[in-house]
Write an enzyme that holds these catalytic residues in place. Sequence first.
Site, mmCIF file in Angstrom:
data_model
loop_
_atom_site.group_PDB
_atom_site.id
_atom_site.type_symbol
_atom_site.label_atom_id
_atom_site.label_comp_id
_atom_site.label_asym_id
_atom_site.label_seq_id
_atom_site.Cartn_x
_atom_site.Cartn_y
_atom_site.Cartn_z
ATOM 1 N N ASP A 161 -16.516 21.869 -0.022
ATOM 2 C CA ASP A 161 -16.095 20.973 1.048
ATOM 3 C C ASP A 161 -17.059 19.794 1.030
ATOM 4 O O ASP A 161 -18.274 19.977 0.887
ATOM 5 C CB ASP A 161 -16.182 21.708 2.391
ATOM 6 N N SER A 162 -16.547 18.586 1.185
ATOM 7 C CA SER A 162 -17.435 17.429 1.037
ATOM 8 C C SER A 162 -18.500 17.353 2.133
ATOM 9 O O SER A 162 -19.495 16.647 1.985
ATOM 10 C CB SER A 162 -16.635 16.125 0.975
ATOM 11 N N THR B 233 -26.575 -3.309 10.616
ATOM 12 C CA THR B 233 -25.822 -3.385 11.867
ATOM 13 C C THR B 233 -24.973 -2.128 12.075
ATOM 14 O O THR B 233 -24.424 -1.576 11.115
ATOM 15 C CB THR B 233 -24.910 -4.622 11.926
ATOM 16 N N GLN B 234 -24.881 -1.685 13.329
ATOM 17 C CA GLN B 234 -24.018 -0.534 13.627
ATOM 18 C C GLN B 234 -22.570 -0.961 13.856
ATOM 19 O O GLN B 234 -21.695 -0.115 14.062
ATOM 20 C CB GLN B 234 -24.553 0.270 14.816
ATOM 21 N N CYS B 235 -22.297 -2.267 13.753
ATOM 22 C CA CYS B 235 -20.907 -2.740 13.815
ATOM 23 C C CYS B 235 -20.199 -2.353 12.512
ATOM 24 O O CYS B 235 -20.816 -2.282 11.461
ATOM 25 C CB CYS B 235 -20.857 -4.262 13.969
ATOM 26 N N THR C 75 -9.597 18.443 0.347
ATOM 27 C CA THR C 75 -8.208 18.710 0.738
ATOM 28 C C THR C 75 -7.226 18.480 -0.396
ATOM 29 O O THR C 75 -6.271 19.225 -0.559
ATOM 30 C CB THR C 75 -7.827 17.811 1.939
ATOM 31 N N THR D 82 -16.170 2.633 4.153
ATOM 32 C CA THR D 82 -16.534 3.542 5.248
ATOM 33 C C THR D 82 -15.272 4.291 5.652
ATOM 34 O O THR D 82 -14.188 3.698 5.705
ATOM 35 C CB THR D 82 -17.040 2.729 6.467
ATOM 36 N N ASP E 86 -14.465 13.160 3.727
ATOM 37 C CA ASP E 86 -15.498 12.996 4.762
ATOM 38 C C ASP E 86 -16.762 12.299 4.265
ATOM 39 O O ASP E 86 -17.341 11.472 4.972
ATOM 40 C CB ASP E 86 -15.870 14.350 5.377
#
Length: 342
Positions: free
Chosen positions: A59-60, A278-280, A15, A167, A92
């Site tokens: 595009d990423s 961990t998905q946290c 972008t 993230t 992204d």
Amino acid sequence: MEKKTNILLIYTGGTIGMVKDYQSGALKAFNFEKLMENIPELNQLDCSVTSVSFEAPIDSSNMDTSHWVSMATLIERHYNEYHGFVVLHGSDTMSYTGSALSYMLEHLSKPVIFTGSQLPIGDLRTDAKENLITSIQLAALRENNEAVIQEVCLYFEYKLYRANRTTKINAEHFEAFASLNYPSLVTSGVHLNVNHAFLFRKKKSEKLKVHKRMDNNVAILKLFPGLNQAVLQSVLNTPSLKALVLETYGAGNAPTEDWLINDLKEAIAQGLHIVNVTQCSGGSVLMGQYETSQQLQKLQVINGKDITTEAAITKLMFLLGSDVSHQRFKTIFETSLRGEMG
């Protein structure tokens, strides 16, 4: 007298490099040869900026390991000519690319700063100009004739982060990224406040070493209530699969179902590397703290500690591409190589 700082701007796509055609309303790729013309503020910077673009900006979402190799090769080729590098990239997958490049560029002693924007550079309310200008300033920061930043970073919305700690957390806010397990390295306000204690420094005065083999025979499996054996086995039996990031609950917990433990045990016995992450969004894996993680610990599942999924998957690609021996793989993964884990 110290010579003028030279910065190389690498445009990959995204972008930030788009401008609006006001007649059609469509977005089109920006001509970076006209950079100074479009962003006259860059003339106020006390450094020289040269730009190079991917022949076909992407595009990423289409980013893959071959593009990472292209970026690493560009930096390697121009490493001695420039004091720092700013990579313009779609937001992204920026955390994946930043993490990958941190492993690929060993013994880095110059800044490589990723940035992008949520709105195109020509937009009235764009965040692109601030992100770009400050990223260049940060790449040009020097003290005692050496770079202040000597690692791969990500700059967005007034914060400089270690790239392999980030993230993407929001698709709409200007504050698109977070580094929940590691402090920001620089905060941009009226002044640039550098958090010197948290900067990464290589231990030896060795020359840059660029790794260009990334093995993408990897996968990510996120645990969820109701995960069945057929789904697990379809992932574990993927042809040529060498490593798996297992996104577990909380502090590294998984169901204690016999079929789950037995299938993981068999996969590990057949040579699959499994990393517990961990998905946290924040926090760390603490295997053995609860009964639901003790069995994973007994299986010798790799402890991902506080690593992000993005940094874990790219670290697996890097280590697999580096031909690390099977015996040493767990130990090396559990060791922080570029400050990606605590």
